[in-house]
Design a protein around this motif. Structure first.
Motif, PDB file in Angstrom:
ATOM      1  N   VAL B 140      37.926   9.677 -32.512  1.00 26.34           N
ATOM      2  CA  VAL B 140      38.161   8.709 -33.572  1.00 26.34           C
ATOM      3  C   VAL B 140      37.050   8.816 -34.592  1.00 26.34           C
ATOM      4  O   VAL B 140      35.889   8.945 -34.229  1.00 26.34           O
ATOM      5  CB  VAL B 140      38.156   7.279 -33.005  1.00 26.34           C
ATOM      6  CG1 VAL B 140      38.643   6.292 -34.043  1.00 26.34           C
ATOM      7  CG2 VAL B 140      39.000   7.215 -31.763  1.00 26.34           C
ATOM      8  N   GLY B 141      37.455   8.729 -35.853  1.00 28.48           N
ATOM      9  CA  GLY B 141      36.433   8.614 -36.878  1.00 28.48           C
ATOM     10  C   GLY B 141      36.017   7.157 -36.954  1.00 28.48           C
ATOM     11  O   GLY B 141      36.739   6.331 -37.484  1.00 28.48           O
ATOM     12  N   TRP B 142      34.859   6.839 -36.333  1.00 29.84           N
ATOM     13  CA  TRP B 142      34.489   5.433 -36.224  1.00 29.84           C
ATOM     14  C   TRP B 142      34.023   4.845 -37.536  1.00 29.84           C
ATOM     15  O   TRP B 142      33.388   5.493 -38.335  1.00 29.84           O
ATOM     16  CB  TRP B 142      33.382   5.249 -35.186  1.00 29.84           C
ATOM     17  CG  TRP B 142      33.968   5.138 -33.815  1.00 29.84           C
ATOM     18  CD1 TRP B 142      33.806   6.015 -32.799  1.00 29.84           C
ATOM     19  CD2 TRP B 142      34.830   4.112 -33.357  1.00 29.84           C
ATOM     20  NE1 TRP B 142      34.526   5.606 -31.710  1.00 29.84           N
ATOM     21  CE2 TRP B 142      35.157   4.444 -32.032  1.00 29.84           C
ATOM     22  CE3 TRP B 142      35.383   2.965 -33.932  1.00 29.84           C
ATOM     23  CZ2 TRP B 142      36.002   3.647 -31.255  1.00 29.84           C
ATOM     24  CZ3 TRP B 142      36.210   2.185 -33.165  1.00 29.84           C
ATOM     25  CH2 TRP B 142      36.512   2.525 -31.856  1.00 29.84           C
ATOM     26  N   SER B 143      34.399   3.604 -37.736  1.00 25.25           N
ATOM     27  CA  SER B 143      33.867   2.846 -38.850  1.00 25.25           C
ATOM     28  C   SER B 143      33.739   1.416 -38.360  1.00 25.25           C
ATOM     29  O   SER B 143      34.429   1.033 -37.413  1.00 25.25           O
ATOM     30  CB  SER B 143      34.823   2.906 -40.040  1.00 25.25           C
ATOM     31  OG  SER B 143      35.982   2.165 -39.757  1.00 25.25           O
ATOM     32  N   VAL B 148      35.418  -3.603 -35.378  1.00 24.89           N
ATOM     33  CA  VAL B 148      35.651  -5.052 -35.425  1.00 24.89           C
ATOM     34  C   VAL B 148      37.085  -5.365 -35.024  1.00 24.89           C
ATOM     35  O   VAL B 148      37.345  -6.273 -34.227  1.00 24.89           O
ATOM     36  CB  VAL B 148      35.343  -5.606 -36.833  1.00 24.89           C
ATOM     37  CG1 VAL B 148      35.841  -7.042 -36.969  1.00 24.89           C
ATOM     38  CG2 VAL B 148      33.855  -5.534 -37.112  1.00 24.89           C
ATOM     39  N   LEU B 149      38.031  -4.578 -35.544  1.00 24.45           N
ATOM     40  CA  LEU B 149      39.435  -4.803 -35.200  1.00 24.45           C
ATOM     41  C   LEU B 149      39.652  -4.651 -33.696  1.00 24.45           C
ATOM     42  O   LEU B 149      40.312  -5.486 -33.061  1.00 24.45           O
ATOM     43  CB  LEU B 149      40.330  -3.822 -35.967  1.00 24.45           C
ATOM     44  CG  LEU B 149      41.816  -3.875 -35.614  1.00 24.45           C
ATOM     45  CD1 LEU B 149      42.390  -5.254 -35.904  1.00 24.45           C
ATOM     46  CD2 LEU B 149      42.601  -2.815 -36.377  1.00 24.45           C
ATOM     47  N   LEU B 150      39.067  -3.595 -33.129  1.00 27.01           N
ATOM     48  CA  LEU B 150      39.277  -3.354 -31.699  1.00 27.01           C
ATOM     49  C   LEU B 150      38.700  -4.485 -30.860  1.00 27.01           C
ATOM     50  O   LEU B 150      39.348  -4.993 -29.929  1.00 27.01           O
ATOM     51  CB  LEU B 150      38.637  -2.015 -31.304  1.00 27.01           C
ATOM     52  CG  LEU B 150      38.976  -1.546 -29.891  1.00 27.01           C
ATOM     53  CD1 LEU B 150      40.471  -1.286 -29.762  1.00 27.01           C
ATOM     54  CD2 LEU B 150      38.202  -0.293 -29.529  1.00 27.01           C
ATOM     55  N   VAL B 151      37.481  -4.901 -31.198  1.00 30.43           N
ATOM     56  CA  VAL B 151      36.842  -5.973 -30.416  1.00 30.43           C
ATOM     57  C   VAL B 151      37.632  -7.281 -30.537  1.00 30.43           C
ATOM     58  O   VAL B 151      37.868  -7.985 -29.556  1.00 30.43           O
ATOM     59  CB  VAL B 151      35.376  -6.165 -30.885  1.00 30.43           C
ATOM     60  CG1 VAL B 151      34.779  -7.426 -30.263  1.00 30.43           C
ATOM     61  CG2 VAL B 151      34.537  -4.953 -30.503  1.00 30.43           C
ATOM     62  N   THR B 152      38.069  -7.585 -31.758  1.00 25.12           N
ATOM     63  CA  THR B 152      38.847  -8.811 -31.949  1.00 25.12           C
ATOM     64  C   THR B 152      40.157  -8.750 -31.163  1.00 25.12           C
ATOM     65  O   THR B 152      40.589  -9.736 -30.567  1.00 25.12           O
ATOM     66  CB  THR B 152      39.159  -9.027 -33.438  1.00 25.12           C
ATOM     67  OG1 THR B 152      38.019  -8.649 -34.198  1.00 25.12           O
ATOM     68  CG2 THR B 152      39.492 -10.474 -33.710  1.00 25.12           C
ATOM     69  N   PHE B 206      43.839   4.974 -34.581  1.00 17.64           N
ATOM     70  CA  PHE B 206      44.420   6.089 -35.323  1.00 17.64           C
ATOM     71  C   PHE B 206      44.995   5.712 -36.681  1.00 17.64           C
ATOM     72  O   PHE B 206      45.119   6.552 -37.549  1.00 17.64           O
ATOM     73  CB  PHE B 206      45.545   6.751 -34.495  1.00 17.64           C
ATOM     74  CG  PHE B 206      45.126   7.092 -33.099  1.00 17.64           C
ATOM     75  CD1 PHE B 206      44.043   7.923 -32.873  1.00 17.64           C
ATOM     76  CD2 PHE B 206      45.813   6.575 -32.009  1.00 17.64           C
ATOM     77  CE1 PHE B 206      43.668   8.240 -31.576  1.00 17.64           C
ATOM     78  CE2 PHE B 206      45.437   6.893 -30.714  1.00 17.64           C
ATOM     79  CZ  PHE B 206      44.356   7.724 -30.503  1.00 17.64           C
ATOM     80  N   GLY B 207      45.438   4.461 -36.819  1.00 16.44           N
ATOM     81  CA  GLY B 207      46.200   4.101 -38.007  1.00 16.44           C
ATOM     82  C   GLY B 207      45.342   3.499 -39.106  1.00 16.44           C
ATOM     83  O   GLY B 207      44.134   3.707 -39.177  1.00 16.44           O
ATOM     84  N   ALA B 208      46.020   2.728 -39.950  1.00 18.30           N
ATOM     85  CA  ALA B 208      45.315   2.011 -41.003  1.00 18.30           C
ATOM     86  C   ALA B 208      44.898   0.653 -40.445  1.00 18.30           C
ATOM     87  O   ALA B 208      45.717  -0.043 -39.859  1.00 18.30           O
ATOM     88  CB  ALA B 208      46.224   1.824 -42.202  1.00 18.30           C
ATOM     89  N   VAL B 209      43.600   0.343 -40.626  1.00 20.62           N
ATOM     90  CA  VAL B 209      43.060  -0.886 -40.040  1.00 20.62           C
ATOM     91  C   VAL B 209      43.857  -2.113 -40.486  1.00 20.62           C
ATOM     92  O   VAL B 209      44.119  -3.026 -39.716  1.00 20.62           O
ATOM     93  CB  VAL B 209      41.575  -1.037 -40.403  1.00 20.62           C
ATOM     94  CG1 VAL B 209      41.040  -2.390 -39.955  1.00 20.62           C
ATOM     95  CG2 VAL B 209      40.772   0.082 -39.752  1.00 20.62           C
TER      96      VAL B 209
END
Lengths: 44, 241, 221, 253
Positions: B140-143, B148-152, B206-209
């Protein structure tokens, strides 16, 4: 066309309903014998 | 009983359940390894070499592609065990009677138990997510926005699972068949959580945040609904007469 | 509180356990400061009688009032629970917590005084090495002492004890007998199901026989 | 004939249920003629469209009628604690689960000729499956060996929460599918007037069948309830008789 899907479908639907009805009436008859005559009616 | 009483009771139950976990370590040494083992089994079941084409050149392993779903399936199964444990400690030796006798606010008991399950599940989720990244080589290209999205997502999903699970655990409390009944009751209820969390995590990886946030909203709504239902119904659930 | 000051007032009380009428018409009156023994064969309904008085089992027929709370209503059952101390066959202890943790948790749940909890632990000889032992590692007698300490710390107005002597050694029995007397002296009431004979008879004000889910009133102990 | 009537009616007859039953039978015959003989095949689906005439009414009964009655019965039971609503909720759920199963079977049979596969991750089929499992859980709770009052109360709570779940599942699945497949799998079904009337008539027929089933399932539940409460007095008498000997004057312990 496609009667080979329609026929089993109708057989399953009405077969299940008929089976359920027969079982239900059987259970009601069996149960009714355990309830005294004066307590069978729901509307008192 | 006022609001302070409710929160105090919730805190009491919460601390008690975590203290039990601290000394028995059931979640740490049984549920957690189980969750990791589930991930490994996914690797066995889904061929690690199978790849999906992303374009003409690019491809990704199937395992990496389905990681978002696998994470939450593993979390869901682990949740069943954690819930079994949470109500297992209450069903032995009449402690549920004890809680009834103490006159604790039922809503407080619900909140306390759900919060304790949630904390344990969050721990499991963290390990499972990390494990999945390692084992399935997710590139994954981390940002920060993705993180934040994943943790939430994980937070909202585990809250929902804990709230609904605690409610259904109480529904089956005191039954001899509790261990088999709870999964039957809870899995269809949690199906939307799996679905929403999978979509949100997929967007994060993978997708759009931006596509993920509506799903997080749905997960939060689910959690809110179940916290509410639990607070309202726990009183009559605990009352066995 | 009823006008005649009775702590427990049951009239033809019927209570179901899983649909079975474990209590099939119990009539019983307990006055303040009494220590009353419940006797009867296994399965007579003693435990259900105690659980009914504790507000844990619904009153199906008849009338029942404990400490001024009506057992026929949900509100009454909930209200009575906080003023009674029930010690059943099950000890209501968490196996994974230590003796001290259990007592502290239950005292907190009952909003009991911390000092009372400490005093109860001292009193039952649980303050030393035992305090930090998980309950799972206790003997049956030690476990029962812990459960008794939980009840003592709450200072209930009505003590409901279900064969509390089971598993206790003779010093434990003496201690329990003294606790019951002290409780009665301080204005509480004790209802105790027991198979014991002999020493306990000195403690009991009177005895009540339970059989077939019915209570045979007040036979002199 | 009288033996058959006796079997059919027997101890479970009442004027209303007999009328409903006869109407249901007549309606069913008419519906079968409409669905299988009189109505034409559809342009794209050919005769597979005939499965619609049992699929749609089953879905209407299960998802809209039966589980709504479960919801109302559950709410009313918690409010009034009346046996009527409790038994009604139970009866309605059992029949609802049966129709739910029929929705799935007919849906899959329709899917094979239309989509080419028995199972598509079609939002309705998927959410119906989850709903089916959801209410199977309700029936499982009703079967538990619990104090009847406790069981009824837990079932009522489950009946309410399950309905909320039904809605949540429905919307989440639809949303989920809408992202992945913009095209619907249902094809654009072209229904002429006779076909529409057939669907309408089938719904009426299934409503009659449902009503008849509900009356009888309720009656069974009522008998079961009466049998268990009639025994309470006996049970108390039997319990009292357990006393081994009558009290003796001056007996001491």
């Amino acid at each position: 066309m496609h009667w080979e899907f329609v026929i089993p479908g109708y057989l399953i639907v009405f077969g299940s309903l008929a089976t359920y009805v027969v079982l239900l009436l059987g259970r009601i008859r069996a149960m009714a014998q355990r309830v005294p005559e004066n307590k069978r009616s729901f509307l008192e | 009983m006022g609001r302070a009483g409710l929160l105090a009771d919730a805190a009491l139950i919460f601390k008690k359940d975590l203290r039990i976990e601290r000394s028995s370590k059931v979640v740490t040494v049984q549920v957690l390894p189980f969750a990791v083992m589930t991930l490994i089994l996914f690797g066995f079941g889904i061929s690690p070499d199978a790849r999906v084409l992303l374009g003409s050149e690019e491809s990704r392993t199937v395992l990496a592609q389905v990681t978002p779903g696998l994470i939450f399936i593993a979390v869901l199964f682990s949740a069943l065990l954690a819930l079994g444990r949470s109500f297992g400690v209450e069903s032995s030796d009449g402690t549920l009677d004890g809680l009834r006798l103490a006159g604790l606010d039922p809503a407080g008991i619900f909140l306390g138990k759900a919060a304790a399950v949630m904390v344990q599940l969050a721990m499991v989720s963290a390990v499972v997510t990390g494990g999945a990244f390692l084992l399935f080589s997710v590139d994954v290209g981390w940002s920060p926005s993705r993180a934040v999205l994943l943790v939430t997502t994980v937070g909202a999903a585990t809250t929902g699972i804990a709230a609904a699970g605690t409610l259904y655990g109480a529904l089956a409390a005191g039954l001899r068949v509790r261990d088999t009944l709870v999964p039957l009751l809870v899995i269809p209820v949690l199906a939307p959580v799996l679905l929403g969390a999978g979509q949100a995590a997929d967007a994060a990886l993978f997708g759009a945040v931006a596509d993920g946030w509506p799903w997080v909203g749905a997960l939060a709504l689910f959690a809110l609904v179940y916290v509410g239902v639990g607070i309202l119904s726990f009183e009559s659930l605990l009352e066995d007469a | 509180m009823t006008s005649d000051g009775a702590v427990v007032q049951l009239t033809d009380a019927v209570a179901l356990v899983g649909g079975f009428p474990a209590l099939a018409g119990a009539t019983l009156t307990l006055q303040s400061r009494e220590v009353v023994g419940l006797r009867g064969p296994n399965g007579a309904g003693k435990s259900t009688l105690l659980r009914l008085c504790a507000g844990l089992v619904a009153l199906r027929r008849g009338s029942g009032e404990v400490l001024g709370c009506d057992l026929a209503t949900r509100g009454g059952r909930r209200a009575v629970r906080r003023s009674v101390g029930l010690l059943g066959h099950e000890t209501s202890l968490y196996d994974d917590l230590t003796v001290a943790e259990n007592i502290r948790f239950w005292s907190g749940a009952h909003r009991a005084d911390d000092d009372d909890a400490g005093a109860a632990m001292d009193h039952l000889g649980l303050s030393g090495r035992l305090a930090d032992v998980p309950v799972a590692g206790l003997s049956a007698g030690q476990r029962r002492r812990t459960a008794i300490a939980v009840v003592v710390a709450r200072r209930p107005r009505l003590w409901l004890l279900d064969e509390p002597h089971a598993g206790l050694d003779s010093s434990g029995r003496d201690l329990l007998d003294r606790l019951m007397l002290d409780a009665a002296a301080s204005g509480a009431t004790v209802l105790v199901a027991t198979h014991d004979r002999g020493r306990i008879d000195d403690v009991l004000t009177r005895c009540v026989e339970v059989e077939g889910g019915m209570v045979r009133e007040s036979v002199d102990g | 004939m009288s033996a058959l009537t006796n079997t059919l009616v027997g101890p479970s007859s009442s004027k209303v249920s007999r009328v409903v039953g006869i109407m249901a039978i007549i309606a069913t015959v008419f519906m079968l003629l409409l669905a299988l003989v009189w109505s034409p095949p559809e342009i794209d689906q050919a005769d597979a469209v005939r499965l619609f005439y049992v699929h749609v009414p089953s879905a209407v009964i299960a998802l809209y009628v039966a589980f709504t009655i479960t919801l109302i019965g559950s709410i009313q039971y918690l409010r009034k604690r009346s046996v009527f609503w409790d038994l009604l909720a139970h009866a309605s759920t059992e029949i609802g689960v049966l129709f739910c199963a029929l929705v799935l079977v007919t849906g899959m049979l329709w899917g094979k000729p239309t989509w080419g596969v028995y199972w598509q991750w079609d939002p309705r089929l998927t959410s119906t499956t989850v709903t089916f499992v959801l209410y199977t859980g309700y029936l499982a709770i009703r079967r538990m060996d619990l104090d009847p009052a406790v069981r009824s109360k837990r079932a009522a709570i489950l009946g309410i929460v399950s309905f909320a779940n039904l809605i949540i599942v429905r919307y989440s699945v639809e949303w989920w599918r809408s992202i992945h497949q913009s095209a619907t799998f249902g094809l654009d079904t072209q229904l002429d007037d006779l076909m529409l009337f057939t669907v309408f008539w089938a719904v009426v027929t299934f409503l009659l069948i449902f009503t008849w089933l509900l009356i009888h399932r309720f009656r069974l539940a009522w008998f079961e309830h009466q049998a268990s409460t009639s025994s309470l007095d006996d049970a108390i008498a039997a319990r009292r008789a357990e006393r081994s000997h009558p009290p003796l004057a001056g007996e001491s312990v």
